[in-house]
Design a protein around this motif. Structure first.
Motif, PDB file in Angstrom:
ATOM      1  N   LEU A  36       0.859  -1.181   0.000  1.00  0.00           N
ATOM      2  CA  LEU A  36       0.000   0.000   0.000  1.00  0.00           C
ATOM      3  C   LEU A  36       0.898   1.235   0.000  1.00  0.00           C
ATOM      4  O   LEU A  36       1.732   1.395   0.892  1.00  0.00           O
ATOM      5  N   ILE A  37       0.729   2.082  -1.012  1.00  0.00           N
ATOM      6  CA  ILE A  37       1.559   3.285  -1.134  1.00  0.00           C
ATOM      7  C   ILE A  37       0.695   4.492  -1.485  1.00  0.00           C
ATOM      8  O   ILE A  37      -0.431   4.340  -1.950  1.00  0.00           O
ATOM      9  N   PHE A  53      -2.460  -0.551  -8.786  1.00  0.00           N
ATOM     10  CA  PHE A  53      -3.926  -0.603  -8.796  1.00  0.00           C
ATOM     11  C   PHE A  53      -4.426   0.401  -7.772  1.00  0.00           C
ATOM     12  O   PHE A  53      -4.146   0.300  -6.590  1.00  0.00           O
ATOM     13  N   ARG A  54      -5.187   1.396  -8.255  1.00  0.00           N
ATOM     14  CA  ARG A  54      -5.691   2.455  -7.374  1.00  0.00           C
ATOM     15  C   ARG A  54      -6.823   1.927  -6.497  1.00  0.00           C
ATOM     16  O   ARG A  54      -7.780   1.340  -6.975  1.00  0.00           O
ATOM     17  N   VAL A  55      -6.684   2.184  -5.194  1.00  0.00           N
ATOM     18  CA  VAL A  55      -7.719   1.829  -4.229  1.00  0.00           C
ATOM     19  C   VAL A  55      -8.671   3.006  -4.044  1.00  0.00           C
ATOM     20  O   VAL A  55      -9.880   2.860  -4.061  1.00  0.00           O
ATOM     21  N   ASP A  56      -8.091   4.193  -3.857  1.00  0.00           N
ATOM     22  CA  ASP A  56      -8.870   5.422  -3.710  1.00  0.00           C
ATOM     23  C   ASP A  56      -7.978   6.599  -4.109  1.00  0.00           C
ATOM     24  O   ASP A  56      -6.895   6.394  -4.646  1.00  0.00           O
ATOM     25  N   ILE A 114      -2.170   0.137  -4.595  1.00  0.00           N
ATOM     26  CA  ILE A 114      -1.484  -1.114  -4.283  1.00  0.00           C
ATOM     27  C   ILE A 114      -0.465  -1.358  -5.384  1.00  0.00           C
ATOM     28  O   ILE A 114      -0.804  -1.424  -6.560  1.00  0.00           O
ATOM     29  N   ASP A 115       0.788  -1.480  -4.979  1.00  0.00           N
ATOM     30  CA  ASP A 115       1.869  -1.781  -5.915  1.00  0.00           C
ATOM     31  C   ASP A 115       2.204  -3.266  -5.788  1.00  0.00           C
ATOM     32  O   ASP A 115       2.791  -3.705  -4.803  1.00  0.00           O
TER      33      ASP A 115
END
Length: 115
Positions: free
Chosen positions: A9-10, A33-36, A41-42
């Motif tokens: 998570l970055i 992948f964009r969470v918000d 998430i990388d």
């Protein structure tokens, strides 16, 4: 549920720096992948098999952001029964941009681009 999309998570600023570094290092694909708005998430170096799921304009799965014990996670769910040896796919739903990324999914309903 098929699989959780896991990785580090970055924040956005870190994702931007990593994406540039991955390009400089010659890593052909990054799995961000964009969470918000604030979290990505990388899975490029620390992910699981979910990062290899391909896009399709007519997918058999979908990605959903859920919250577990106050932490957001990305989970891939099936839309329908999936046969043995059937490829697992979902729609990446990339944001619309001027420069288009060609889609090669081959679906009858293919939009022609990922974004």
């Amino acid at each position: 549920m098929v699989i959780e999309y896991v990785g580090q998570l970055i924040r956005q600023v870190i994702a931007d720096m990593r994406e540039q570094r991955y390009e400089e290092e010659g890593i052909g694909s990054s799995y961000l992948f964009r969470v918000d708005q604030d979290t990505i998430i990388d899975a490029t170096k620390w992910g699981n098999l979910a990062r290899f799921i391909n896009h399709s304009c007519n997918p058999n799965c979908y990605a959903k952001i859920i919250t577990v014990e106050s932490q957001k996670k990305i989970v891939i769910y099936s839309r329908q029964p999936i046969s043995v040896n059937e490829e697992i796919t979902y729609d990446y739903k990339f944001p619309i941009e001027e420069t288009k990324i060609p889609c090669l999914c081959g679906a009858d309903s293919c939009r022609g681009s990922l974004n």
